[in-house]
Design a protein around this motif. Structure first.
Motif, mmCIF file in Angstrom:
data_model
loop_
_atom_site.group_PDB
_atom_site.id
_atom_site.type_symbol
_atom_site.label_atom_id
_atom_site.label_comp_id
_atom_site.label_asym_id
_atom_site.label_seq_id
_atom_site.Cartn_x
_atom_site.Cartn_y
_atom_site.Cartn_z
ATOM 1 N N TYR A 230 35.046 56.325 -56.874
ATOM 2 C CA TYR A 230 35.540 55.855 -55.332
ATOM 3 C C TYR A 230 34.726 54.659 -54.979
ATOM 4 C CZ TYR A 230 36.906 60.388 -53.587
ATOM 5 O OH TYR A 230 37.855 61.608 -53.390
ATOM 6 N N ARG A 231 33.537 54.165 -56.155
ATOM 7 C CA ARG A 231 32.930 52.913 -55.863
ATOM 8 C C ARG A 231 33.939 51.934 -56.151
ATOM 9 N NH1 ARG A 231 28.619 53.833 -53.588
ATOM 10 N NH2 ARG A 231 28.413 51.429 -53.446
ATOM 11 N N VAL A 232 34.706 52.120 -57.054
ATOM 12 C CA VAL A 232 35.534 50.887 -57.582
ATOM 13 C C VAL A 232 36.867 50.688 -56.731
ATOM 14 C CG1 VAL A 232 34.832 51.367 -60.002
ATOM 15 C CG2 VAL A 232 36.975 52.538 -59.183
ATOM 16 N N ILE A 233 36.961 51.529 -55.756
ATOM 17 C CA ILE A 233 38.097 51.265 -54.771
ATOM 18 C C ILE A 233 37.458 50.100 -53.803
ATOM 19 C CG2 ILE A 233 39.293 52.143 -52.690
ATOM 20 C CD1 ILE A 233 38.985 55.035 -53.991
ATOM 21 N N ASP A 234 38.341 49.276 -53.497
ATOM 22 C CA ASP A 234 37.945 48.274 -52.433
ATOM 23 C C ASP A 234 37.337 48.765 -51.105
ATOM 24 O OD1 ASP A 234 38.807 46.254 -49.942
ATOM 25 O OD2 ASP A 234 38.368 45.119 -51.765
ATOM 26 N N LYS A 235 36.378 48.253 -50.907
ATOM 27 C CA LYS A 235 35.558 48.711 -49.750
ATOM 28 C C LYS A 235 36.339 48.700 -48.503
ATOM 29 C CE LYS A 235 31.058 47.735 -47.102
ATOM 30 N NZ LYS A 235 30.149 47.334 -47.204
ATOM 31 N N ALA A 236 37.228 47.838 -48.128
ATOM 32 C CA ALA A 236 38.152 47.758 -47.121
ATOM 33 C C ALA A 236 38.857 49.006 -46.937
ATOM 34 C CB ALA A 236 38.939 46.375 -46.763
ATOM 35 N N ARG A 237 39.278 49.447 -48.115
ATOM 36 C CA ARG A 237 40.039 50.632 -47.861
ATOM 37 C C ARG A 237 39.295 52.005 -48.301
ATOM 38 N NH1 ARG A 237 44.476 50.972 -52.544
ATOM 39 N NH2 ARG A 237 45.545 52.191 -51.134
ATOM 40 N N ARG A 238 38.083 51.951 -48.881
ATOM 41 C CA ARG A 238 37.176 53.138 -49.137
ATOM 42 C C ARG A 238 36.614 53.547 -48.022
ATOM 43 N NH1 ARG A 238 33.683 51.070 -52.583
ATOM 44 N NH2 ARG A 238 31.908 50.772 -51.123
ATOM 45 N N GLU A 239 35.985 52.522 -47.004
ATOM 46 C CA GLU A 239 34.993 52.962 -45.833
ATOM 47 C C GLU A 239 35.858 53.583 -44.957
ATOM 48 O OE1 GLU A 239 31.885 53.001 -46.000
ATOM 49 O OE2 GLU A 239 31.968 52.111 -47.951
ATOM 50 N N PRO A 240 37.373 53.537 -44.404
ATOM 51 C CA PRO A 240 37.687 54.093 -43.521
ATOM 52 C C PRO A 240 38.022 55.461 -43.904
ATOM 53 C CG PRO A 240 38.851 51.733 -43.919
ATOM 54 C CD PRO A 240 37.777 52.200 -44.794
#
Length: 270
Positions: A230-240
């Protein structure tokens, strides 16, 4: 896991992006496991012990509080900073920032090498030879991992559907991964087969431990977010996605079942 790649190295250091969150999100390890490792290794006579990939000290504290002298090798300075803070009152714990593949043990040999949740990050081409080089004859190896499972199957389906809505796959070895974990047991497991193929280990054993942990929405999201997948997913996609997961859990307290897999072995006498 195959040869160490740049992507593997990136994921190995992803945990340090928020070391405090990792420390808060991850559960520890069963006391019975600590008992069994020390019994196998000969108790405090196993000192000095070596911990590979110590992270923020989830396993370190459990062993240090039993009186064991430990050298912790941790490749990420950010994780090591949290580890030093957690072990500030334990003078028998030494922290060295280094990759295990290049760390030098010097002339001192250890009676126990243990690694919690990190052995798969060590280069497969080097890890077993490096372990043998760090240990005394008949020194003990203890490698262990936690596997997480959400007990509420309906909630698990809801959280899985949330990933689909956000166009994201569920990373391997995470809370919602539907594949069997651990995938293999005993002599069929990769760690067992690799130690046998190396030829330098004996008394190989595999044990499983099951514990249950209550978690709030924040606890579920914290556990998920602590995983490198999950950490390597772009934050703009991960946080939602994480926000929606928290809404789906709501104000419930749910149970996470943790299966801890432990591999034990000894180095051969000379």
């Amino acid at each position: 896991m195959g040869p160490m790649t740049d992507g593997t190295r990136e994921r190995r250091h992803a945990f340090g992006d928020d070391a405090e969150q990792y420390d808060a999100g991850r559960p520890g390890y069963p006391e019975q496991l600590v008992d069994d490792v020390l019994d196998f290794a000969g108790g405090t006579a196993a000192a000095p012990a070596l911990e590979v990939g110590a992270g923020t000290g989830k396993a370190t504290l459990a062993f240090a509080r039993r009186g064991l002298s430990i050298t912790c090798v941790e490749p990420d300075e950010r994780m090591a900073r949290v580890l030093r803070l957690r072990c500030a009152g334990l003078p028998q714990v030494t922290v060295e920032v280094a990759d295990f593949e290049t760390w030098r043990p010097g002339s001192r040999r250890h009676g126990l090498l243990y690694c919690a949740q990190a052995w798969h990050w060590v280069d497969p081409a080097a890890r077993w030879a490096r372990a043998r080089a760090a240990l005394r004859p008949n020194g003990a190896v203890a490698l262990f991992w936690n596997h997480w499972f959400l007990q509420d199957e309906h909630l698990a389906r809801e959280l899985t559907a949330a990933h689909e809505r956000h166009g994201l796959d569920i990373p391997e070895h995470t809370l919602l991964d539907p594949r069997p974990r651990p995938a293999h047991h005993g002599p069929r497991a990769r760690q067992w087969r690799e130690m046998e193929a190396d030829g330098g280990f004996t008394d190989i054993d595999h044990r499983l431990y099951t514990t249950h942990h209550p978690r709030t929405a924040a606890g579920i999201v914290g556990l998920v977010a602590s995983n490198s997948g999950y950490r390597v997913i772009d934050k703009a996609r991960r946080e939602p996605l994480l926000d929606e997961m928290a809404r789906l859990v709501g104000d419930r307290t749910v149970t996470v079942r943790v299966v801890t897999s432990l591999f034990l072995a000894r180095t051969k006498d000379a």
